[in-house]
Design an enzyme around this catalytic site. Structure first.
Site, PDB file in Angstrom:
ATOM      1  N   TYR A 145       0.835  -1.202   0.000  1.00  0.00           N
ATOM      2  CA  TYR A 145       0.000   0.000   0.000  1.00  0.00           C
ATOM      3  C   TYR A 145       0.872   1.254   0.000  1.00  0.00           C
ATOM      4  O   TYR A 145       0.681   2.164  -0.794  1.00  0.00           O
ATOM      5  CB  TYR A 145      -0.925  -0.003   1.218  1.00  0.00           C
ATOM      6  CG  TYR A 145      -1.793   1.217   1.298  1.00  0.00           C
ATOM      7  CD1 TYR A 145      -3.028   1.240   0.669  1.00  0.00           C
ATOM      8  CD2 TYR A 145      -1.363   2.360   1.964  1.00  0.00           C
ATOM      9  CE1 TYR A 145      -3.823   2.366   0.710  1.00  0.00           C
ATOM     10  CE2 TYR A 145      -2.146   3.498   2.011  1.00  0.00           C
ATOM     11  CZ  TYR A 145      -3.382   3.493   1.390  1.00  0.00           C
ATOM     12  OH  TYR A 145      -4.154   4.612   1.427  1.00  0.00           O
TER      13      TYR A 145
ATOM     14  N   ILE B 249      -1.796  11.393   9.285  1.00  0.00           N
ATOM     15  CA  ILE B 249      -0.444  11.938   9.469  1.00  0.00           C
ATOM     16  C   ILE B 249       0.337  11.643   8.202  1.00  0.00           C
ATOM     17  O   ILE B 249       0.173  10.585   7.604  1.00  0.00           O
ATOM     18  CB  ILE B 249       0.299  11.262  10.657  1.00  0.00           C
ATOM     19  CG1 ILE B 249      -0.595  11.159  11.886  1.00  0.00           C
ATOM     20  CG2 ILE B 249       1.564  12.031  10.993  1.00  0.00           C
ATOM     21  CD1 ILE B 249       0.100  10.550  13.096  1.00  0.00           C
TER      22      ILE B 249
ATOM     23  N   GLU C 262       6.687   9.301  19.822  1.00  0.00           N
ATOM     24  CA  GLU C 262       5.843   8.293  20.477  1.00  0.00           C
ATOM     25  C   GLU C 262       5.718   7.075  19.580  1.00  0.00           C
ATOM     26  O   GLU C 262       5.866   7.186  18.374  1.00  0.00           O
ATOM     27  CB  GLU C 262       4.420   8.831  20.649  1.00  0.00           C
ATOM     28  CG  GLU C 262       4.296  10.067  21.439  1.00  0.00           C
ATOM     29  CD  GLU C 262       2.877  10.631  21.310  1.00  0.00           C
ATOM     30  OE1 GLU C 262       2.000   9.979  20.696  1.00  0.00           O
ATOM     31  OE2 GLU C 262       2.670  11.724  21.833  1.00  0.00           O
TER      32      GLU C 262
ATOM     33  N   LYS D 147       3.835   4.622  17.203  1.00  0.00           N
ATOM     34  CA  LYS D 147       2.631   4.741  16.379  1.00  0.00           C
ATOM     35  C   LYS D 147       1.859   3.439  16.522  1.00  0.00           C
ATOM     36  O   LYS D 147       2.255   2.408  15.992  1.00  0.00           O
ATOM     37  CB  LYS D 147       2.997   4.999  14.921  1.00  0.00           C
ATOM     38  CG  LYS D 147       1.781   5.217  14.046  1.00  0.00           C
ATOM     39  CD  LYS D 147       2.163   5.809  12.715  1.00  0.00           C
ATOM     40  CE  LYS D 147       0.953   6.250  11.910  1.00  0.00           C
ATOM     41  NZ  LYS D 147      -0.018   5.199  11.643  1.00  0.00           N
TER      42      LYS D 147
ATOM     43  N   GLU E  90      -6.255   5.558  20.171  1.00  0.00           N
ATOM     44  CA  GLU E  90      -6.272   4.366  19.349  1.00  0.00           C
ATOM     45  C   GLU E  90      -6.857   3.203  20.141  1.00  0.00           C
ATOM     46  O   GLU E  90      -6.528   3.011  21.312  1.00  0.00           O
ATOM     47  CB  GLU E  90      -4.816   4.051  18.965  1.00  0.00           C
ATOM     48  CG  GLU E  90      -4.626   3.409  17.642  1.00  0.00           C
ATOM     49  CD  GLU E  90      -4.740   4.371  16.455  1.00  0.00           C
ATOM     50  OE1 GLU E  90      -4.951   5.588  16.648  1.00  0.00           O
ATOM     51  OE2 GLU E  90      -4.652   3.878  15.326  1.00  0.00           O
TER      52      GLU E  90
HETATM   53  S1  IVH Z   1      -1.192  11.811  16.596  1.00  0.00           S
HETATM   54  C1  IVH Z   1      -3.745  14.583  13.356  1.00  0.00           C
HETATM   55  N1  IVH Z   1       0.010   9.807  17.676  1.00  0.00           N
HETATM   56  O1  IVH Z   1      -2.159   7.013  13.170  1.00  0.00           O
HETATM   57  C2  IVH Z   1      -3.341  13.244  13.682  1.00  0.00           C
HETATM   58  N2  IVH Z   1      -1.549   9.340  15.962  1.00  0.00           N
HETATM   59  O2  IVH Z   1      -1.734   7.181  10.346  1.00  0.00           O
HETATM   60  C3  IVH Z   1      -2.465  13.253  14.911  1.00  0.00           C
HETATM   61  N3  IVH Z   1      -1.832   6.951  15.508  1.00  0.00           N
HETATM   62  O3  IVH Z   1      -4.982   8.976  12.568  1.00  0.00           O
HETATM   63  C4  IVH Z   1      -2.478  11.923  15.466  1.00  0.00           C
HETATM   64  N4  IVH Z   1      -0.426   6.241  17.017  1.00  0.00           N
HETATM   65  O4  IVH Z   1      -5.097   7.321  14.535  1.00  0.00           O
HETATM   66  C5  IVH Z   1      -0.879  10.181  16.756  1.00  0.00           C
HETATM   67  N5  IVH Z   1       1.134   8.162  18.772  1.00  0.00           N
HETATM   68  C6  IVH Z   1       0.262   8.518  17.869  1.00  0.00           C
HETATM   69  C7  IVH Z   1      -0.427   7.581  17.069  1.00  0.00           C
HETATM   70  C8  IVH Z   1      -1.318   8.037  16.115  1.00  0.00           C
HETATM   71  C9  IVH Z   1      -1.279   5.883  16.069  1.00  0.00           C
HETATM   72  C10 IVH Z   1      -2.799   6.871  14.409  1.00  0.00           C
HETATM   73  C11 IVH Z   1      -3.854   7.953  14.431  1.00  0.00           C
HETATM   74  C12 IVH Z   1      -3.754   8.630  13.093  1.00  0.00           C
HETATM   75  C13 IVH Z   1      -3.070   7.592  12.283  1.00  0.00           C
HETATM   76  C14 IVH Z   1      -2.372   8.168  11.073  1.00  0.00           C
END
Ligand code: IVH
Length: 766
Positions: free
Chosen positions: A45, A92, A131, A133, A190
């Site tokens: 992807y 992101i 952090e 992910k 999440e």
């Molecule tokens: S911050 C505006 N922090 O990854 C978005 N997102 O691929 C800021 N995600 O939609 C999100 N771990 O659902 C943030 N430590 C983390 C995260 C995280 C997983 C997810 C989140 C986001 C998606 C994007």
């Protein structure tokens, strides 16, 4: 896989490639976010997504608001109330780790991101946090006056699904906050499933005969969208916060303030949070996170880097898709060395022979791996893979690992080279029929349509959710049906009786295990229902190489039913036109290949071809079915909604003995699936007296039906095969019984041909 195979091919035309990529990515977004049943790996992807970005950099004019790069994924599902997010839930932007190569550092993209931050903020060393992910499903929790008001999914970013009832079953989500809670606190985070719990859940499902989930993220996505909260409560879901939406409370300056607030509110925050005050610290933190994340007990797909200061975040803002103050750093997949013990050959559902590496078992990215796909003979030759070699394998968070390369320094002197055709003796390992390589393709295929290996895989695919969704007919049952000779091809299912099916032995002769009447009844029932599933589902079910559900839908937009597809002049025209256009473009006097040739002769030939092209396309163009774009630098170009390759493959299939057999069998069974999306074809461009009106024709008219439809389309109207609530008029000639009844029942006006013709001449309704 079919689509992906296609995506791998080099299409000379970038526009077409771009559109196909967008289609594939959109389709996979839907599978990933809304249906939780991805068909491609995350790494695949990412590759497709990257290619879209690359093409858009070269051709910004291709990019529209609909481009996958301009939107967040969409997880909206039926059966849930919708909630408008007070603050959009964004995605992101990714930055990737790379193999270090000729002077380039592996974290170059991360460095670039930080440098962009520095520039935007006019600060040489902004404070950022790193952090894990979490590889789960985004959710937002709205607390009003300390009470959980609702929980919602991301949805399309601005509207999400209300999953409050399901989220209330998750213990790590407080329903009531302690005293001192802010007036409004919207916690973004999440939902995920810990690895150990995921393993146990799958083991339990296996014992109960239920299909296993591919990975924890799928299990989570599937669970939060269940309509039965009692079942959700039994699944081991967890929640961790990582962000904030709406907020009304004491000012929060930065991450420390936010973490403190959440801790006092007993909401678990995603940890560890590493702080970096300059580029070097960031690079070290990113490296450290790669080790730390492996010990967290849940799946991660990278690290998230965010500006620490909230006022600065606001100052940078966001694009329609993602904030400018954050980036997701995607690590290279984990790799391990192991020994290649042997190579076996698998026959897939389309008869493709795939070499499979048998490996000395190694533990990698959370599971033990003993097999890896080798894709095809070309790949084996290119990587010079020999039996006995030490190979480097990787698993990019997905299910099937792959062989990256051979460690040549460790090659034993007795390593054995491999040649697929020799290994199988030129015949299919499943049925012994000859194998063949299609023109321009690397894959070897079994030529026998009734090959039992294909019968099992074809039947399983035929019955799968993407295809006809036949209950109780998974791989095990399909295998037993084929092995006992009860079926040879998927369509044989339609002549099975409940008694026959119920008596099917799924066990062994010594330990028989009957399929059972009840299961059989359900299967027969869904087979009955499948008879009236839309055309696109049936086309998908055929399992034609490169015709997945996306292409099938595109095909169904231009064919009313299977009968029409079987005799499709549209497909023939598309192929014919593409050939004619290719010839036309070749005769371009400006092209270097035609240097020295007589210009007048070339132009004459071209004029003739152009007349021919116009002649072939006119009837379709009038209906908005096709368009040849104005001649550009690269010549004339056909906008082929089905795609060049898919179009030819579909036609080849329909013309083949196998395809013909399927079509006549369907006819014999009285199955003629009708398109569900015929109304969505490109007939919308024409403006005329009938614009916005939808017609169904029935009975015999004074001109052939084709011709009448052309006239309707030329006047801006649409005609479809069957009556729905959206139909505006039924045009009835002589005869046409059942449609009249249906129209009458739905209160749809029935008009005659003369009235229709009058409407075409004047915009007034009859
Ligand atoms: S911050 C505006 N922090 O990854 C978005 N997102 O691929 C800021 N995600 O939609 C999100 N771990 O659902 C943030 N430590 C983390 C995260 C995280 C997983 C997810 C989140 C986001 C998606 C994007």
């Amino acid at each position: 896989m079919d689509l992906f195979e296609y995506a791998d091919q080099q299409t000379p035309d970038e526009r077409e490639r771009y559109e196909e990529l967008c289609r594939v990515v959109r389709h996979n977004n839907e599978l990933y976010y809304a249906k939780a049943t991805p068909e491609i790996t995350d790494a695949e992807y990412d590759r497709l997504y990257r290619e879209i970005e690359e093409i858009e950099t070269r051709h910004p004019e291709y990019r529209t608001a609909e481009s996958p790069t301009q939107r967040v994924g969409n997880d909206l599902a039926e059966g849930f109330a919708k909630i408008k997010h007070p603050v959009p839930m964004l995605s992101i932007d990714d930055v990737f780790e790379h193999m270090p190569a000729n002077g380039q550092e592996s974290d170059e993209e991360l460095v670039d991101f930080y440098e962009r931050l520095c520039q935007a903020l006019d600060d040489p060393s902004p404070h950022v946090v790193v952090e894990p992910k979490i590889d789960g499903c985004a959710v937002t929790l709205m607390y009003r006056n300390g009470k959980l008001a609702y929980a919602a999914t991301r949805g399309d970013g601005s509207v999400g699904d209300d999953i409050t009832a399901n989220v209330r079953t998750i213990r790590s989500v407080p329903q009531q906050l302690p005293a001192g809670a802010p007036k409004t606190l919207e916690v973004r985070g999440e939902i995920y499933m810990p690895l150990a719990e995921f393993g146990a859940l799958n083991a339990q499902r296996d014992a109960e005969g239920l299909p296993a989930f591919a990975n924890p993220r799928n299990a989570t996505a599937g669970t939060i969208k269940l309509l039965d909260s009692a079942e959700v409560a039994r699944r081991p879901l967890r929640f961790l916060a990582h962000g904030m939406g709406a907020y009304d409370g004491e000012t929060l300056r930065n991450m420390d303030d936010y973490e403190r607030l959440l801790t006092s509110m007993q909401i678990p925050y995603n940890k560890p949070v590493l702080h970096a005050h300059n580029l070097e610290e960031l690079r070290a933190a990113a490296k450290k996170m790669d080790t730390l994340r492996r010990g967290l007990g849940f799946g991660t797909d990278g690290a998230v880097v965010k500006l620490n200061d909230f006022a600065r975040r606001d100052a940078l803002g966001a694009t329609a898709r993602a904030p400018r103050w954050a980036a997701a750093f995607k690590y290279l997949p984990e790799q391990k060395e192991t020994t290649l013990l042997g190579i076996t050959v698998q026959v897939g559902r389309t008869g493709v022979l795939t070499p499979v590496a048998q490996l000395s078992p190694v533990f990698i990215s959370g599971s033990t791996v003993s097999r890896a796909t080798l894709h095809n003979q070309d790949e084996i030759a290119r990587k010079d893979i020999r039996i006995g070699d030490t190979v480097l394998i990787e698993k990019a968070g997905e299910i099937i690992p792959s062989v990256v390369k051979v460690i040549e320094a460790k090659r034993p002197s007795d390593a054995i080279p491999y040649q697929l055709t020799d290994a199988v003796g030129g015949v299919c390992p499943s049925c012994g029929a000859p194998i063949a390589q299609e023109e321009g393709q690397v894959a070897w295929r079994c030529t026998n349509f009734a090959c039992p290996a294909q019968a099992v895989t074809r039947t399983t695919y035929f019955c799968s959710r993407t295809a006809l969704d036949i209950e109780n007919l998974g791989g095990v049952v399909a295998e037993a049906l084929v092995n006992t000779g009860m079926i040879h091809t998927p369509l044989d299912l339609f002549v099975l009786t409940q008694t026959e099916l119920g008596a099917l032995n799924l066990g062994t002769a010594d330990e028989p295990r009957r399929f059972g009447e009840k299961n059989a009844a359900k299967a027969i029932d869904s087979l009955e229902k499948a008879r009236s599933l839309p055309l696109e589902r049936w086309i998908t079910a055929f399992g034609i190489p490169s015709i997945g559900s996306v292409t099938a839908r595109e095909v169904a937009k231009y064919h009313r039913d299977m009968q029409e597809l079987a005799n499709s002049s549209y497909l023939c025209t598309l192929v014919e036109l593409e050939d004619a256009i290719a010839r036309y473009n070749k005769l371009n006097p400006g092209s270097p290949a035609n240097k020295g040739k007589d210009k007048t002769v070339l132009e004459e030939k071209r004029a003739e071809l152009l007349r021919n092209i116009r002649q072939i396309s006119e009837p379709y163009a009038a209906r908005g079915y096709l368009a040849t774009e104005p001649e550009g630098k690269n010549g004339l170009h056909l906008v082929n909604p089905i795609g060049t390759v898919s179009c030819r493959k579909l036609k080849a299939y329909l013309d083949s003995a196998a395809g013909q057999h399927v079509l006549t069998t369907l006819q014999r069974l009285g199955i003629n699936p009708v398109s569900d999306c015929y109304a969505e074809n490109r007939m919308t461009g024409v403006q005329g007296p009938l614009t916005g009106l939808c017609f169904v024709l029935t009975g015999s008219l004074s001109v052939p039906r084709d011709e009448m439809e052309r006239r309707i389309a030329a006047a801006g109207g649409k005609s479809v095969a069957s009556i729905t609530k959206k139909t505006n008029y039924l045009v009835a000639g002589n005869g046409g019984g059942s449609k009249r009844e249906k129209a009458a029942a739905l209160g749809i006006p029935i008009i005659d041909e003369a009235t229709l013709l009058r409407m075409i001449q004047s915009p007034n309704t009859p």
